[in-house]
Design an enzyme around this catalytic site. Structure first.
Site, short mmCIF file in Angstrom:
data_model
loop_
_atom_site.label_atom_id
_atom_site.label_comp_id
_atom_site.label_asym_id
_atom_site.label_seq_id
_atom_site.Cartn_x
_atom_site.Cartn_y
_atom_site.Cartn_z
CB SER A 120 3.87 -6.43 -27.03
OG SER A 120 4.41 -7.23 -28.03
CG HIS B 268 -0.29 -10.27 -26.85
ND1 HIS B 268 0.06 -10.11 -25.53
CD2 HIS B 268 0.87 -10.22 -27.55
CE1 HIS B 268 1.37 -9.98 -25.45
NE2 HIS B 268 1.88 -10.04 -26.65
CD GLU C 139 -2.56 -10.38 -22.53
OE1 GLU C 139 -1.59 -10.07 -23.25
OE2 GLU C 139 -2.61 -10.08 -21.33
CG ASN D 2 4.25 -7.92 -22.77
OD1 ASN D 2 5.22 -8.63 -22.54
ND2 ASN D 2 3.60 -7.95 -23.93
#
Ligand SMILES: NC(=O)c1ccc[n+]([C@@H]2O[C@H](COP(=O)([O-])OP(=O)(O)OC[C@H]3O[C@@H](n4cnc5c(N)ncnc54)[C@H](O)[C@@H]3O)[C@@H](O)[C@H]2O)c1
Length: 287
Positions: free
Chosen positions: A124, A145, A157, A195
Site C-alpha cells: 500500500s 496495488h 494502481e 493512499n
C-alpha cells in the site's frame, strides 16, 4: 458460461490474507494456474474458505455455474514452501505491510525464480525502488496495488520503481487487463496516489472523533451523504484494517517528513489495544 482461455503460465501469490486470497481468486478466474503461498496451512485454509464463499455468492446469483466454480478452485494450489513458486512467470506478493518482511521475501524470490520472472508487490505504501534494490532484477520489480475487495474493485494502481523497465510495465498492464481490471500507473512516491489522498482523509476523520467534534455515526454519515462516498472514513478504516492504516500513515510521515501526515493518537491507541477493525471484531465499530 464464462468464456476464457486456460493459461499454462503459473502466477504465484504470496500471502493468503485479505488481499492475497482475492488476487488468487481473480487470477484463477481469468484462467491462470495459481500457486498461493503462506507461512501456515491454517492461513491457507482460511484463504481458500474466503475464495469459496466469494465464488459461491456468484453461483447463488446465477453469475457462475457450480462447474466453473469448481474449475476455478481447482486451478489454485496452496503451499507453505516458497520453492513451489519457482516456475511462476509472475509472483504477486501480498504479505504483511512491513519493509523487513517484504525485503527478505524479495531477496528469497530473487534466488528461487528465473531471472525472467516479474516480481510484483501489492504494498500500500512501501517503496518499490527499495524492494527492487533488494534483488538482482530491479527492472522486473513493480507495484501492483489491487484495491479491497479485489474481486469487486476495478483499479490496479501500477507503480514504477526508479529502475522498472517499460517492458515490465507493459507485461503487467496487459495482465491486469486479462484479469478484467484497469491499470493506472504512477511513479514511486510514499503512499503512491491512492493512499496519499485517502489516508489523510481517514486520519482527519479519526481526529474529529478524537476531539469529540461528532459521533462516529455522524462523521461517517456526513461523508457518505454529503460527498456521496459509499462508505464513511471510519467504516472504511475498519474495513482496511487499523494496523494497515497506521503503517501507511507512518510511511507517509517518514517519507515526506511533514507533520501533516502524523497519525492520530486515537488510531495508535486502538492498534495497541488490538482493535484492528473488522478482522478482529472491533475497531471504530463492533462486528
Ligand atoms: N487490506 C487492504 O485493504 C489492502 C488494500 C491494498 C493493499 N494492501 C496491502 O496488501 C498487503 C497484504 O495486506 P492484507 O490486508 O491482505 O494483510 P493480511 O494480514 O490479511 O494478510 C497477510 C498474510 O501474509 C502472510 N505472511 C506474512 N509473512 C509472510 C511470508 N514471509 N511468506 C508468506 N506469507 C506471509 C500472513 O500469514 C497473512 O496471512 C499489505 O502490503 C497491504 O498493505 C492491503
Amino acid at each position: 458460461m464464462e468464456n476464457l482461455e486456460v493459461m499454462s503460465e503459473t502466477t504465484g501469490v504470496i500471502g493468503a490474507g485479505t488481499m492475497g486470497n482475492g488476487i488468487a481468486q481473480v487470477a484463477a478466474r481469468a484462467g491462470y494456474s495459481v500457486a498461493m503461498c503462506d507461512v501456515q496451512d491454517e492461513f491457507l485454509q482460511r484463504g481458500m474458505n474466503a475464495i469459496d464463499k466469494s465464488l459461491q455468492r456468484d453461483v447463488d446469483k446465477g453469475r457462475l455455474s457450480a462447474e466453473e466454480k469448481a474449475a476455478i478452485i481447482g486451478r489454485i494450489k496452496t503451499t507453505t514452501e516458497l520453492g513451489a513458486l519457482s516456475d511462476a512467470s509472475l509472483v504477486i506478493e501480498a504479505v504483511t505491510e512491513d519493509l523487513n518482511v517484504k525485503t527478505d521475501l524479495f531477496k528469497a524470490l530473487d534466488q528461487i525464480t528465473s531471472l525472467e520472472t516479474i516480481l510484483a508487490s501489492n504494498t500500500s505504501s512501501i517503496s518499490i525502488t527499495r524492494l527492487g534494490a533488494a534483488t538482482n532484477r530491479p527492472d522486473k520489480v513493480i507495484g501492483m496495488h489491487f484495491m479491497n475487495p479485489v474481486p469487486v474493485m476495478k483499479l490496479v494502481e501500477v507503480i514504477r520503481g526508479i529502475a522498472t523497465s517499460n517492458e515490465t510495465y507493459e507485461r503487467v498492464r496487459s495482465l491486469t487487463e486479462k484479469l478484467g481490471k484497469t491499470a493506472l500507473d504512477c511513479n514511486d512516491s510514499p503512499g503512491f496516489v491512492s493512499n496519499r489522498v485517502l489516508m489523510p482523509m481517514i486520519n482527519e476523520a479519526i481526529f474529529t472523533l478524537y476531539e469529540g467534534v461528532a459521533t462516529r455515526e455522524n462523521i461517517d454519515g456526513i461523508v457518505k451523504l454529503g460527498m456521496n462516498h459509499p462508505m464513511g472514513p471510519l467504516e472504511l478504516a475498519d474495513f482496511i484494517g487499523l494496523d494497515v492504516c497506521l503503517a501507511i500513515l507512518n510511511v507517509l510521515y517518514d517519507g515526506f517528513g511533514d507533520p501533516k501526515y502524523r497519525a492520530c493518537p486515537l488510531l495508535k491507541r486502538y492498534v495497541d489495544a488490538g482493535w484492528l477493525g473488522r478482522k478482529t471484531g472491533r475497531g471504530f465499530y463492533e462486528y
